[in-house]
Design a protein around this motif. Structure first.
Motif, PDB file in Angstrom:
ATOM      1  N   MET A   8     -47.692 -55.509  -7.243  1.00 38.41           N
ATOM      2  CA  MET A   8     -47.072 -56.393  -8.217  1.00 38.41           C
ATOM      3  C   MET A   8     -47.904 -56.342  -9.487  1.00 38.41           C
ATOM      4  O   MET A   8     -49.131 -56.306  -9.431  1.00 38.41           O
ATOM      5  CB  MET A   8     -47.038 -57.827  -7.680  1.00 38.41           C
ATOM      6  CG  MET A   8     -46.231 -58.819  -8.492  1.00 38.41           C
ATOM      7  SD  MET A   8     -46.994 -59.729  -9.852  1.00 38.41           S
ATOM      8  CE  MET A   8     -48.538 -60.284  -9.294  1.00 38.41           C
ATOM      9  N   VAL A   9     -47.218 -56.313 -10.637  1.00 36.94           N
ATOM     10  CA  VAL A   9     -47.898 -56.285 -11.928  1.00 36.94           C
ATOM     11  C   VAL A   9     -47.321 -57.400 -12.802  1.00 36.94           C
ATOM     12  O   VAL A   9     -46.102 -57.614 -12.820  1.00 36.94           O
ATOM     13  CB  VAL A   9     -47.715 -54.921 -12.636  1.00 36.94           C
ATOM     14  CG1 VAL A   9     -48.507 -54.868 -13.935  1.00 36.94           C
ATOM     15  CG2 VAL A   9     -48.111 -53.773 -11.721  1.00 36.94           C
ATOM     16  N   TYR A  10     -48.217 -58.087 -13.529  1.00 37.75           N
ATOM     17  CA  TYR A  10     -47.828 -59.161 -14.438  1.00 37.75           C
ATOM     18  C   TYR A  10     -48.485 -58.879 -15.780  1.00 37.75           C
ATOM     19  O   TYR A  10     -49.691 -58.610 -15.836  1.00 37.75           O
ATOM     20  CB  TYR A  10     -48.295 -60.514 -13.883  1.00 37.75           C
ATOM     21  CG  TYR A  10     -47.933 -61.688 -14.765  1.00 37.75           C
ATOM     22  CD1 TYR A  10     -46.686 -62.286 -14.663  1.00 37.75           C
ATOM     23  CD2 TYR A  10     -48.838 -62.191 -15.699  1.00 37.75           C
ATOM     24  CE1 TYR A  10     -46.351 -63.363 -15.465  1.00 37.75           C
ATOM     25  CE2 TYR A  10     -48.504 -63.265 -16.505  1.00 37.75           C
ATOM     26  CZ  TYR A  10     -47.257 -63.845 -16.390  1.00 37.75           C
ATOM     27  OH  TYR A  10     -46.921 -64.903 -17.185  1.00 37.75           O
ATOM     28  N   VAL A  11     -47.711 -58.922 -16.874  1.00 33.87           N
ATOM     29  CA  VAL A  11     -48.249 -58.660 -18.205  1.00 33.87           C
ATOM     30  C   VAL A  11     -48.837 -59.953 -18.767  1.00 33.87           C
ATOM     31  O   VAL A  11     -48.107 -60.913 -19.031  1.00 33.87           O
ATOM     32  CB  VAL A  11     -47.162 -58.094 -19.157  1.00 33.87           C
ATOM     33  CG1 VAL A  11     -47.777 -57.788 -20.528  1.00 33.87           C
ATOM     34  CG2 VAL A  11     -46.514 -56.857 -18.567  1.00 33.87           C
ATOM     35  N   LEU A  12     -50.151 -59.964 -18.915  1.00 30.15           N
ATOM     36  CA  LEU A  12     -50.855 -61.130 -19.452  1.00 30.15           C
ATOM     37  C   LEU A  12     -50.785 -61.168 -20.980  1.00 30.15           C
ATOM     38  O   LEU A  12     -50.690 -62.239 -21.583  1.00 30.15           O
ATOM     39  CB  LEU A  12     -52.324 -61.104 -19.022  1.00 30.15           C
ATOM     40  CG  LEU A  12     -52.578 -61.191 -17.525  1.00 30.15           C
ATOM     41  CD1 LEU A  12     -54.018 -60.817 -17.206  1.00 30.15           C
ATOM     42  CD2 LEU A  12     -52.271 -62.599 -17.027  1.00 30.15           C
TER      43      LEU A  12
END
Length: 175
Positions: free
Chosen positions: A114-118
């Motif tokens: 899972m990837v989340y753009v901060l």
């Protein structure tokens, strides 16, 4: 004729005896199957107890020792605390983006990613999804072994990535 005709109660008793025997046979057969199923199932080894992991932001924790040479990684201590169950890190992709270095089709041999753009934005390609622009606040999962690549990103992009298990293989493919 009296010999051929049985009384109703005698016929019912005969049927009950036969179905009782069948029921007993079925019941013992079910027990045998259930007991075999119980003994065949392998037991998973117990995982070590997980620890608490606390990670505070410090600039010096971003290291260029990760998977990609154009990125700096800040390990969040999850792999050690979970005894390898999962990994989590913050990734800073170093700008400016050089597509010749970055845009390489690959996949990861993982169970979950899972990837989340901060901060900033990143343009990705995922097999079956095509090109997608992910910006601050966007999140996505990548199914196991999905072919993907980064196409472009902003100079200030930061991503939070969570992967299971902590140790995994990355395979680069020819585009």
């Amino acid at each position: 004729m009296a010999k051929k005709t049985k009384s109703r109660s005698a016929a019912q008793t005969a049927v009950k005896k036969r179905s009782g025997a069948k029921a007993a046979t079925r019941s013992s057969a079910r027990k045998a199957v259930k007991s075999k199923a119980r003994t065949v199932a392998p037991r998973k080894p117990a995982r070590p107890k997980q620890r608490i992991a606390i990670s505070h932001h410090r600039e010096e924790d971003f290291k260029a020792d990760g998977l990609r040479t154009y990125a700096k990684y800040r390990d969040l201590g999850i792999a050690e605390a979970s005894h390898g169950l999962a990994q989590a890190h913050v990734i800073r992709l170093q700008g400016p983006c050089d597509p010749n270095e970055v845009s390489k089709l690959h996949f990861h041999d993982v169970e979950f990613q899972m990837v989340y753009v901060l901060k900033g934005w990143v343009k990705t390609y995922m097999d079956g999804q095509g090109e997608t622009l992910m910006k601050e606040g966007s999140a996505w999962t990548q199914p196991p072994k999905i072919k993907h690549m980064i196409l472009d990103y902003s100079d200030d992009v930061e991503l939070l990535e969570v992967i299971l298990p902590a140790e995994f293989k990355t395979v680069e493919l020819k585009a």
